[in-house]
Design a protein around this motif. Structure first.
Motif, PDB file in Angstrom:
ATOM      1  N   GLU A   1       0.810  -1.174   0.018  1.00  0.00           N
ATOM      2  CA  GLU A   1       0.127   0.059  -0.002  1.00  0.00           C
ATOM      3  C   GLU A   1       0.787   1.205  -0.039  1.00  0.00           C
ATOM      4  O   GLU A   1       0.541   2.303  -0.769  1.00  0.00           O
TER       5      GLU A   1
ATOM      6  N   ASP B   1       4.137   7.948 -20.330  1.00  0.00           N
ATOM      7  CA  ASP B   1       4.878   8.917 -19.240  1.00  0.00           C
ATOM      8  C   ASP B   1       5.480  10.324 -19.806  1.00  0.00           C
ATOM      9  O   ASP B   1       5.156  11.422 -19.380  1.00  0.00           O
TER      10      ASP B   1
ATOM     11  N   LYS C   1      12.213  10.860 -13.181  1.00  0.00           N
ATOM     12  CA  LYS C   1      11.252   9.426 -13.562  1.00  0.00           C
ATOM     13  C   LYS C   1      11.654   8.571 -14.799  1.00  0.00           C
ATOM     14  O   LYS C   1      11.623   7.457 -14.707  1.00  0.00           O
TER      15      LYS C   1
ATOM     16  N   CYS D   1      11.028   3.556  -5.450  1.00  0.00           N
ATOM     17  CA  CYS D   1      10.104   3.777  -4.464  1.00  0.00           C
ATOM     18  C   CYS D   1      10.374   2.871  -3.460  1.00  0.00           C
ATOM     19  O   CYS D   1      10.380   3.293  -2.025  1.00  0.00           O
TER      20      CYS D   1
ATOM     21  N   ARG E   1       4.356   5.591  -5.549  1.00  0.00           N
ATOM     22  CA  ARG E   1       4.273   5.717  -6.835  1.00  0.00           C
ATOM     23  C   ARG E   1       3.221   6.539  -7.601  1.00  0.00           C
ATOM     24  O   ARG E   1       3.609   7.259  -8.327  1.00  0.00           O
ATOM     25  N   GLU E   2       1.925   6.641  -7.019  1.00  0.00           N
ATOM     26  CA  GLU E   2       0.823   7.539  -7.396  1.00  0.00           C
ATOM     27  C   GLU E   2       1.303   8.961  -7.239  1.00  0.00           C
ATOM     28  O   GLU E   2       1.056   9.886  -7.937  1.00  0.00           O
ATOM     29  N   ILE E   3       1.907   9.200  -6.126  1.00  0.00           N
ATOM     30  CA  ILE E   3       2.484  10.887  -5.587  1.00  0.00           C
ATOM     31  C   ILE E   3       3.538  11.072  -6.639  1.00  0.00           C
ATOM     32  O   ILE E   3       3.585  12.365  -7.355  1.00  0.00           O
ATOM     33  N   THR E   4       4.682  10.555  -6.871  1.00  0.00           N
ATOM     34  CA  THR E   4       5.920  10.702  -7.448  1.00  0.00           C
ATOM     35  C   THR E   4       5.896  10.249  -9.065  1.00  0.00           C
ATOM     36  O   THR E   4       6.380  10.855  -9.716  1.00  0.00           O
ATOM     37  N   GLY E   5       5.232   9.133  -9.157  1.00  0.00           N
ATOM     38  CA  GLY E   5       5.358   8.432 -10.572  1.00  0.00           C
ATOM     39  C   GLY E   5       6.687   7.752 -10.740  1.00  0.00           C
ATOM     40  O   GLY E   5       6.929   7.321 -11.835  1.00  0.00           O
TER      41      GLY E   5
ATOM     42  N   ASN F   1       2.628  12.610 -21.479  1.00  0.00           N
ATOM     43  CA  ASN F   1       1.897  13.301 -20.528  1.00  0.00           C
ATOM     44  C   ASN F   1       2.753  14.163 -20.100  1.00  0.00           C
ATOM     45  O   ASN F   1       1.956  15.222 -19.722  1.00  0.00           O
TER      46      ASN F   1
ATOM     47  N   LYS G   1       2.568   1.687  -3.220  1.00  0.00           N
ATOM     48  CA  LYS G   1       1.641   2.123  -4.567  1.00  0.00           C
ATOM     49  C   LYS G   1       1.240   3.701  -4.177  1.00  0.00           C
ATOM     50  O   LYS G   1       1.024   4.540  -5.071  1.00  0.00           O
ATOM     51  N   GLN G   2       1.124   3.987  -2.795  1.00  0.00           N
ATOM     52  CA  GLN G   2       0.635   5.344  -2.428  1.00  0.00           C
ATOM     53  C   GLN G   2       1.934   6.374  -2.962  1.00  0.00           C
ATOM     54  O   GLN G   2       1.819   7.376  -3.727  1.00  0.00           O
TER      55      GLN G   2
END
Length: 297
Positions: A69, A150, A195, A85, A75-79, A153, A72-73
């Motif tokens: 978890e 990526d 990234k 991570c 990765r979602e924040i930083t990419g 984006n 996952k958090q």
């Protein structure tokens, strides 16, 4: 007297037998009780072992779920990638906020190290809003990264940031004494470099006012693009013109607007070719003029 003595002896023997029997029964009861206690204790210990064994995998599973978890958090924040991570979560003792701070503090160092590497690939991207449009070229080191979601984006986000400013091109942004927007674009770029793991260069861009004119843009496979500005609103015509421009890749709108340096370079190339053939100078001159006309047309 002898009868009394016998009766007394029998009575004493009976007492001894009775006492021994009671002691034997008490000992037997005590042993039985001890056996029951031992058996009960063994059963309790077995149950405890069972519970312990059952709880250990649950705890392990809970820890794994918790770490996933957190991963996952982050990765979602930083990419950032999974390995990065994991590394920063370990450094921060699974503190996501601290991990983000560590990543942001170190990504600038990574970006500076990669900035010297050549970025020869990339994409041409057109982005439009109700007020402005932009045609931009941003380079990466490899085509693999340039075509990734990526990277695309990132380019889109970059367009959105630029359109919030008043700059019409990259040169005006760099020349401005106020470096707030340029620094913001640079910080955004550093995050993308960290990234994606490659150097990124914003090569050029032009913005257009879509309020006053009909601005239509088109890019082909992110490799070449064109923008057409029409006085009247006709997106279909604008797109057709854009596609023609992209297909023919002209160097100017007409002969008068061709850069003199372009013509001069072409002449030097043709002269070098003509010097290798055995022809009179007037013939070479005519051939040169023919080649230049063909190049312009």
């Amino acid at each position: 007297d002898s009868m009394s003595s016998i009766e007394l002896f029998v009575s004493e023997v009976s007492k001894i037998i009775s006492s021994n029997k009671h002691q034997t029964q008490t000992k037997t009861d005590h042993q039985a009780s001890s056996k029951k206690s031992i058996k009960k204790k063994q059963l309790i210990d077995i149950e405890k072992d069972k519970l312990k064994k059952q709880s250990e995998p649950i705890k392990e599973d809970w820890c794994m779920t918790s770490e996933l978890e957190l991963l996952k958090q982050l990765r979602e924040i930083t990419g950032a990638g999974v390995m990065d991570c994991k590394k920063y979560l370990k450094k921060s003792n699974n503190d996501v906020t601290e991990a983000v701070k560590l990543m942001r503090s170190e990504e600038g160092i990574k970006a500076d190290k990669k900035s010297s590497r050549i970025a020869a690939e990339g994409i041409v991207y057109f982005y439009s809003t109700n007020e402005k449009s932009i045609l931009i070229e941003i380079n990466s080191e490899t085509d693999f990264v340039a075509r990734s979601d990526d990277f695309v984006n990132y380019v889109k986000e970059c367009c959105q940031k630029i359109l919030q400013t008043q700059y019409s091109d990259l040169e005006s942004m760099i020349a401005d004494a106020n470096k707030v927007y340029l620094e913001e674009i640079e910080e955004h770029k550093k995050s993308a470099i960290a990234k994606l793991g490659e150097n990124i260069v914003i090569r050029r861009f032009n913005t257009f006012n879509t309020k006053e004119h009909c601005v239509v843009g088109y890019t082909h496979n992110y490799k070449i693009g064109a923008v057409v500005i029409l006085e009247k609103n006709d997106e279909s015509l604008g797109k057709d013109i854009c596609m023609q421009v992209v297909a023919s890749n002209p160097i100017s709108v007409d002969e008068k607007t061709i850069d003199e340096s372009v013509i001069s370079n072409e002449k030097d190339i043709y002269k070098a070719e003509l010097n290798k053939i055995d022809k009179k100078e007037d013939i070479k001159r005519n051939i040169l003029e023919g080649k230049i006309k063909k190049f312009i047309s």
